[in-house]
Write an enzyme that holds these catalytic residues in place. Sequence first.
Site, PDB file in Angstrom:
ATOM      1  N   LYS A  27       2.649  14.918   0.951  1.00 18.07           N
ATOM      2  CA  LYS A  27       1.843  16.118   0.728  1.00 18.07           C
ATOM      3  C   LYS A  27       2.741  17.314   0.444  1.00 18.07           C
ATOM      4  O   LYS A  27       2.536  18.045  -0.526  1.00 18.07           O
ATOM      5  CB  LYS A  27       0.980  16.369   1.961  1.00 18.07           C
ATOM      6  CG  LYS A  27      -0.203  17.256   1.710  1.00 18.07           C
ATOM      7  CD  LYS A  27      -1.007  17.460   2.987  1.00 18.07           C
ATOM      8  CE  LYS A  27      -1.826  16.235   3.354  1.00 18.07           C
ATOM      9  NZ  LYS A  27      -2.314  16.278   4.736  1.00 18.07           N
ATOM     10  N   ARG A 100      -0.894  21.246   8.452  1.00 18.20           N
ATOM     11  CA  ARG A 100      -1.250  19.948   7.873  1.00 18.20           C
ATOM     12  C   ARG A 100      -0.156  18.901   8.104  1.00 18.20           C
ATOM     13  O   ARG A 100       1.019  19.214   8.096  1.00 18.20           O
ATOM     14  CB  ARG A 100      -1.474  20.094   6.364  1.00 18.20           C
ATOM     15  CG  ARG A 100      -2.292  21.288   5.982  1.00 18.20           C
ATOM     16  CD  ARG A 100      -2.395  21.452   4.476  1.00 18.20           C
ATOM     17  NE  ARG A 100      -3.188  20.392   3.844  1.00 18.20           N
ATOM     18  CZ  ARG A 100      -3.354  20.301   2.538  1.00 18.20           C
ATOM     19  NH1 ARG A 100      -2.734  21.144   1.714  1.00 18.20           N
ATOM     20  NH2 ARG A 100      -4.089  19.329   2.035  1.00 18.20           N
ATOM     21  N   GLY A 109      -6.363  10.280   6.873  1.00 22.59           N
ATOM     22  CA  GLY A 109      -7.136  10.542   8.073  1.00 22.59           C
ATOM     23  C   GLY A 109      -6.496  10.071   9.366  1.00 22.59           C
ATOM     24  O   GLY A 109      -7.090  10.169  10.432  1.00 22.59           O
ATOM     25  N   MET A 111      -3.634  11.168  10.736  1.00 23.26           N
ATOM     26  CA  MET A 111      -3.000  12.227  11.510  1.00 23.26           C
ATOM     27  C   MET A 111      -3.855  13.485  11.435  1.00 23.26           C
ATOM     28  O   MET A 111      -4.920  13.470  10.862  1.00 23.26           O
ATOM     29  CB  MET A 111      -1.586  12.445  11.013  1.00 23.26           C
ATOM     30  CG  MET A 111      -0.678  11.282  11.406  1.00 23.26           C
ATOM     31  SD  MET A 111       1.000  11.542  10.912  1.00 23.26           S
ATOM     32  CE  MET A 111       0.871  11.586   9.164  1.00 23.26           C
ATOM     33  N   ARG A 367      -1.803  13.497  -5.145  1.00 17.69           N
ATOM     34  CA  ARG A 367      -0.983  12.319  -4.839  1.00 17.69           C
ATOM     35  C   ARG A 367      -1.438  11.187  -5.754  1.00 17.69           C
ATOM     36  O   ARG A 367      -2.536  11.241  -6.307  1.00 17.69           O
ATOM     37  CB  ARG A 367      -1.150  11.907  -3.378  1.00 17.69           C
ATOM     38  CG  ARG A 367      -2.565  11.497  -3.061  1.00 17.69           C
ATOM     39  CD  ARG A 367      -2.728  11.033  -1.622  1.00 17.69           C
ATOM     40  NE  ARG A 367      -4.145  10.916  -1.323  1.00 17.69           N
ATOM     41  CZ  ARG A 367      -4.712  11.218  -0.178  1.00 17.69           C
ATOM     42  NH1 ARG A 367      -3.982  11.648   0.831  1.00 17.69           N
ATOM     43  NH2 ARG A 367      -5.993  11.076   0.003  1.00 17.69           N
ATOM     44  N   HIS A 485     -14.078   8.325   4.572  1.00 19.39           N
ATOM     45  CA  HIS A 485     -13.035   7.521   5.195  1.00 19.39           C
ATOM     46  C   HIS A 485     -13.178   6.034   4.861  1.00 19.39           C
ATOM     47  O   HIS A 485     -12.223   5.374   4.459  1.00 19.39           O
ATOM     48  CB  HIS A 485     -13.072   7.728   6.710  1.00 19.39           C
ATOM     49  CG  HIS A 485     -12.089   6.875   7.448  1.00 19.39           C
ATOM     50  ND1 HIS A 485     -12.447   5.705   8.073  1.00 19.39           N
ATOM     51  CD2 HIS A 485     -10.760   7.005   7.615  1.00 19.39           C
ATOM     52  CE1 HIS A 485     -11.373   5.173   8.616  1.00 19.39           C
ATOM     53  NE2 HIS A 485     -10.334   5.930   8.360  1.00 19.39           N
ATOM     54  N   ARG A 651       5.055 -36.932  -7.623  1.00 18.50           N
ATOM     55  CA  ARG A 651       5.738 -37.376  -6.409  1.00 18.50           C
ATOM     56  C   ARG A 651       5.215 -38.741  -6.025  1.00 18.50           C
ATOM     57  O   ARG A 651       3.997 -38.953  -5.927  1.00 18.50           O
ATOM     58  CB  ARG A 651       5.484 -36.388  -5.275  1.00 18.50           C
ATOM     59  CG  ARG A 651       6.159 -36.812  -3.981  1.00 18.50           C
ATOM     60  CD  ARG A 651       5.982 -35.790  -2.880  1.00 18.50           C
ATOM     61  NE  ARG A 651       4.612 -35.774  -2.379  1.00 18.50           N
ATOM     62  CZ  ARG A 651       4.185 -34.918  -1.457  1.00 18.50           C
ATOM     63  NH1 ARG A 651       5.000 -34.005  -0.951  1.00 18.50           N
ATOM     64  NH2 ARG A 651       2.941 -34.958  -1.041  1.00 18.50           N
ATOM     65  N   SER A 798      13.348 -30.385  -6.295  1.00 16.83           N
ATOM     66  CA  SER A 798      12.227 -29.498  -6.004  1.00 16.83           C
ATOM     67  C   SER A 798      12.215 -29.280  -4.498  1.00 16.83           C
ATOM     68  O   SER A 798      12.153 -30.238  -3.726  1.00 16.83           O
ATOM     69  CB  SER A 798      10.917 -30.123  -6.472  1.00 16.83           C
ATOM     70  OG  SER A 798       9.843 -29.302  -6.070  1.00 16.83           O
ATOM     71  N   GLY A 800      10.882 -28.722  -1.105  1.00 14.96           N
ATOM     72  CA  GLY A 800       9.639 -28.834  -0.349  1.00 14.96           C
ATOM     73  C   GLY A 800       9.785 -27.962   0.886  1.00 14.96           C
ATOM     74  O   GLY A 800      10.204 -28.405   1.945  1.00 14.96           O
ATOM     75  N   ASN A 802       7.752 -26.498   2.874  1.00 10.78           N
ATOM     76  CA  ASN A 802       6.934 -26.663   4.087  1.00 10.78           C
ATOM     77  C   ASN A 802       7.689 -27.527   5.094  1.00 10.78           C
ATOM     78  O   ASN A 802       7.898 -27.150   6.245  1.00 10.78           O
ATOM     79  CB  ASN A 802       5.603 -27.336   3.762  1.00 10.78           C
ATOM     80  CG  ASN A 802       4.767 -26.517   2.806  1.00 10.78           C
ATOM     81  OD1 ASN A 802       5.006 -25.324   2.644  1.00 10.78           O
ATOM     82  ND2 ASN A 802       3.811 -27.156   2.168  1.00 10.78           N
ATOM     83  N   CYS A 865       8.095 -26.362  -4.465  1.00  8.60           N
ATOM     84  CA  CYS A 865       6.704 -26.804  -4.504  1.00  8.60           C
ATOM     85  C   CYS A 865       5.990 -26.596  -3.178  1.00  8.60           C
ATOM     86  O   CYS A 865       4.868 -27.027  -2.991  1.00  8.60           O
ATOM     87  CB  CYS A 865       6.617 -28.257  -4.941  1.00  8.60           C
ATOM     88  SG  CYS A 865       7.460 -29.382  -3.838  1.00  8.60           S
ATOM     89  N   TYR A 885      11.791 -22.591 -11.654  1.00  4.23           N
ATOM     90  CA  TYR A 885      10.346 -22.347 -11.591  1.00  4.23           C
ATOM     91  C   TYR A 885       9.864 -22.340 -10.148  1.00  4.23           C
ATOM     92  O   TYR A 885      10.562 -22.808  -9.242  1.00  4.23           O
ATOM     93  CB  TYR A 885       9.575 -23.403 -12.389  1.00  4.23           C
ATOM     94  CG  TYR A 885       9.635 -24.788 -11.786  1.00  4.23           C
ATOM     95  CD1 TYR A 885       8.743 -25.174 -10.784  1.00  4.23           C
ATOM     96  CD2 TYR A 885      10.594 -25.711 -12.201  1.00  4.23           C
ATOM     97  CE1 TYR A 885       8.816 -26.445 -10.208  1.00  4.23           C
ATOM     98  CE2 TYR A 885      10.676 -26.976 -11.644  1.00  4.23           C
ATOM     99  CZ  TYR A 885       9.776 -27.341 -10.644  1.00  4.23           C
ATOM    100  OH  TYR A 885       9.850 -28.573 -10.068  1.00  4.23           O
TER     101      TYR A 885
HETATM  102  P1  ADP Z   1      -5.613  14.793   5.267  1.00  6.50           P
HETATM  103  O1  ADP Z   1      -4.211  14.363   5.109  1.00  6.50           O
HETATM  104  O2  ADP Z   1      -6.305  14.142   6.388  1.00  6.50           O
HETATM  105  O3  ADP Z   1      -6.352  14.755   3.973  1.00  6.50           O
HETATM  106  P2  ADP Z   1      -5.299  17.616   4.843  1.00  6.50           P
HETATM  107  O4  ADP Z   1      -4.088  18.276   5.357  1.00  6.50           O
HETATM  108  O5  ADP Z   1      -5.298  17.313   3.407  1.00  6.50           O
HETATM  109  O6  ADP Z   1      -5.563  16.343   5.707  1.00  6.50           O
HETATM  110  O7  ADP Z   1      -6.499  18.592   5.221  1.00  6.50           O
HETATM  111  C1  ADP Z   1      -7.822  18.235   5.486  1.00  6.50           C
HETATM  112  C2  ADP Z   1      -8.765  19.095   4.638  1.00  6.50           C
HETATM  113  O8  ADP Z   1      -8.515  20.485   4.832  1.00  6.50           O
HETATM  114  C3  ADP Z   1      -8.584  18.831   3.175  1.00  6.50           C
HETATM  115  O9  ADP Z   1      -9.848  18.790   2.548  1.00  6.50           O
HETATM  116  C4  ADP Z   1      -7.829  20.026   2.683  1.00  6.50           C
HETATM  117  O10 ADP Z   1      -8.104  20.312   1.350  1.00  6.50           O
HETATM  118  C5  ADP Z   1      -8.301  21.127   3.614  1.00  6.50           C
HETATM  119  N1  ADP Z   1      -7.256  22.158   3.743  1.00  6.50           N
HETATM  120  C6  ADP Z   1      -6.012  21.967   4.211  1.00  6.50           C
HETATM  121  N2  ADP Z   1      -5.288  23.087   4.148  1.00  6.50           N
HETATM  122  C7  ADP Z   1      -6.095  24.011   3.604  1.00  6.50           C
HETATM  123  C8  ADP Z   1      -5.922  25.393   3.241  1.00  6.50           C
HETATM  124  N3  ADP Z   1      -4.754  25.999   3.431  1.00  6.50           N
HETATM  125  N4  ADP Z   1      -6.953  26.036   2.709  1.00  6.50           N
HETATM  126  C9  ADP Z   1      -8.131  25.411   2.528  1.00  6.50           C
HETATM  127  N5  ADP Z   1      -8.366  24.130   2.819  1.00  6.50           N
HETATM  128  C10 ADP Z   1      -7.355  23.438   3.358  1.00  6.50           C
HETATM  129 MG    MG Z   2      -5.830  15.623   2.272  1.00  3.83          MG
HETATM  130 MG    MG Z   3       6.912 -33.273   2.570  1.00  2.00          MG
END
Ligand code: ADP
Ligand code: MG
Ligand code: MG
Length: 915
Positions: A27, A100, A109, A111, A367, A485, A651, A798, A800, A802, A865, A885
């Site tokens: 990020k 963040r 989601g 962390m 990303r 999620h 074989r 070959s 084998g 296993n 094989c 192969y």
């Molecule tokens: P995750 O890795 O779980 O997606 P994020 O750090 O991306 O967590 O944040 C969760 C939500 O909060 C995301 O929708 C993100 O766009 C929003 N968010 C994070 N930082 C800001 C910010 N500075 N201003 C507005 N929205 C934010």
């Molecule tokens: Mg995010």
């Molecule tokens: Mg055998």
Amino acid sequence: MAKKYVYSFGGGKADGNESMKNLLGGKGANLAEMAGNKDLKLPVPPGFTITTEVCTYYYKNKKKYPASLKKELENALGRIEKLMGKDFGDRDNPLLVSVRSGARRSMPGMMETVLNVGLTEKTIPGLIKASGNERFVYDAYRRLIMMYSDVVMEKAAGIEPKEDMGIRKQLERIMDEVKRQKGYKADTDLNAQDLKNLCARFKVKIAEVLGKEFPDEPMQQLWGGIGAVFSSWNGKRAISYRRIENIPDVWGTAVTVQTMVFGNMGNDSATGVAFTRNPGNGENEFYGEYLINAQGEDVVAGIRTPAPINAYSTSEHNKDLVTLEKTMPKIYKELYSFQNRLEKHYRDMQDIEFTIEKGRLFMLQCRVGKRNGPAAVRMAMDMIKEKLIKKEEAVMRVTPAQVDELLHPIIDPKAELAHKPLAKGLPAGPGGATGQIVFSAHEAVAWAKEAKQVILVREETNPEDVEGMRAAQAILTARGGMTSHAALVARGWGKCCVVGCSSLHVDNDKKELHIDGKVLKEGDWITLNGTKGNVYEGRLTMMDATEENTLLNDFLKICGTIKRLGIRTNADTPEDAAKARFFGAEGIGLFRTEHMFYGKGSDEALFLLRKMIVSKTEDERKKALEELFPYVKKDLKGTLEAMDGFPVVIRLLDPPLHEFVPREEAKLQQLAKDLNISMKELADRAEALHESNPMMGHRGVRLGVTYPEVSAMQIRAVFEAAAELIKEGKKPHPEIMIPVVCDVKELQDQHVIFKQAYEEVLKKYGLKSITHMFGTMIEIPRASLVADQLATVAQFFSFGTNDMTQMGFGFSRDDIGGFLPEYIKKGILPEDPFQSIDQAGIGELIKIGIERGRKTRKDLEVGICGEHGGEPKSVEFCHKVGMDYVSCSPFRVPIAKLAAAQAVLKEQAASKKKK
Ligand code: ADP
Ligand code: MG
Ligand code: MG
């Protein structure tokens, strides 16, 4: 100079860039790239990233920070304040920030993030004045309180509340209660006074439940947030996600502190998530969802149904909602051009987060987007055509697991036509799945352990559910959109998934599912079509989807132009051989003669084989073999014909004979009658075949040594089948393989028989030669060690693997269940050596075998094989050690092909690096 721990971005500049993911997390690195790269220069709210090294330091030093961090952070914060013309904690014009998380690889989601940090009793009036919007300020404040109490005061403090008694849940219940009392439907119905009252009630509740006051000091909030993000790296769900995804614990997370922009400032504000291409099927269309008057977390949490950003993103589910393209055409246009720029720059599909604050667009994240198998293949192929990437890159873009996904079952279209869907949701993960309903992740895991097929049904999933989601065949949720999620996680794994199925009512207490008046209970079967989003009652027939996928075939053709390894298949019937050829197999690496005695239509042949086995004298045996001969020849001919022009490794009979002795009375009687012996005599003969350790007993080449006529018959059958095919204008290419060999004299012994049979057949058919090879299977460790001698006779080896693994480890393949799981849990072995070649030990045996063999015979053909031949890591190993192969089951041929191509590309990349 002291080490740099803080990297700033914003205002058209950035200290970091995209290549610094290890240090800044994905990020942080991408925010820096978006903000600082001259081709991008996107509107990114300014901020700074604290490096992953601080995380590592923090865990090594009893949760303390490096001494220089404080000063660096204050400087970076000062920089933002200057850019924004606002001060953190200021009474009149306060700056708010988000805190963040972000590791090298995205862990959606898993962390924590805290938004609106810096709101306190002191700064609230200032923000109200500055924004002129009291409702917005208290909405931001209640969000801060909810997130902060949950993430910082509870989770990071190590408090483990009882189910449903987490502070966040308790606060949500208060909010729901207020909404109910006032007759509100959505969160947005709450007015400024409602929210203000709520915040006050929240604080009381927090003090009551957690015994601590909600902090009212901005810097305390900031450091609390930072510490909580670092702590969340070692939170339960982050750890379990890392296990599943093989992410090392030592990586750590970075922390990004960033100026808040507000999507919740009214109807000219919004927040959303989008993909530069459709991650569900790969189509090159901008795809996404947004929510008016909301903050980021609302989209993912599935609290309200998000609206489509454009017509393309419209579905059954959200078709009544207005698109961003319609409500804010100018912003949409801008967003569209940003996404274009991002994809060109990164040369891959991007997953982006954006927020619109009072008609101004901000980019908050980008990303490389997760995608399922079908989408991965389509994007790779499209991007070659668009000249965005080269074919080598395209090959690296698709993982073997994604190809595997395309080989997964779908609901039989005929069965599907005959059923009306019970409900419809969003198609979040492709393919079909059928299973029994369970309502909790915990049950999903438990049922799956009992080898049951389950479908996890939830109101919505949350990161705590990941293990259950993993264990389930598929996931079905009542709420949430395509970026929820459940959808995100399922897409990453290529799992069948339907989300946002709003006609579903999940009653967790009763373990019931209500759909339009129908009630389904735990254990009832349902079937999902994750490509369409359909839910069916009952258990529909599944089928294989591959035969229709021409795009996959085109992709595999490209792999074929890059790979060096040949890809053969293990096939025992003409049908398997034909299927494998369809998948692109270049020959058969293992044809097991004994398999012609099992399955459909094998009764007569099996009877004759048994007769041969219980024969006592050579005469008796020869007679039985003579009767058996036509069956063997016919079977071999079918397979050689199906693989016309390609090599077929045949074989000779391998298993211990007693495996074929009949046990049923009727069969025994018939056998006795046919042999003209008494039942007692037959029982005695069968008894004599009994062995204590049959797997290491009288089998393989040992049968050929003791009963040369058995080998002779088989070899003659091979050559006669080939000779007949030649006469019919075909190009058979048999390779005769002697199993369970441990010494060259065994091979010499069999070679004499082989030579004689070959000459006889040539004479009988008036042929000068038949293309063929004579070789051996290497599966006993000793064979590898004396490979130089074996290669004086054998033209090919070959491996084998296993049996080689079984005998190399001394682990009985059939008995590993008792201890191997514990070995893996305790880390004694990194993984099951029967699945992926143990490169340290068994791999060494293989290397020695190849080296010594090729010393004697330079053009020795070498293949594998064992089951490993279709496992990507093992394929790469086979490439590296110079095999010719790999051979695997027909369905793994495409996977092996991709893995073989990737092995070449990885090798090239590594050698470039060295130079
Ligand atoms: P995750 O890795 O779980 O997606 P994020 O750090 O991306 O967590 O944040 C969760 C939500 O909060 C995301 O929708 C993100 O766009 C929003 N968010 C994070 N930082 C800001 C910010 N500075 N201003 C507005 N929205 C934010
Ligand atoms: Mg995010
Ligand atoms: Mg055998």
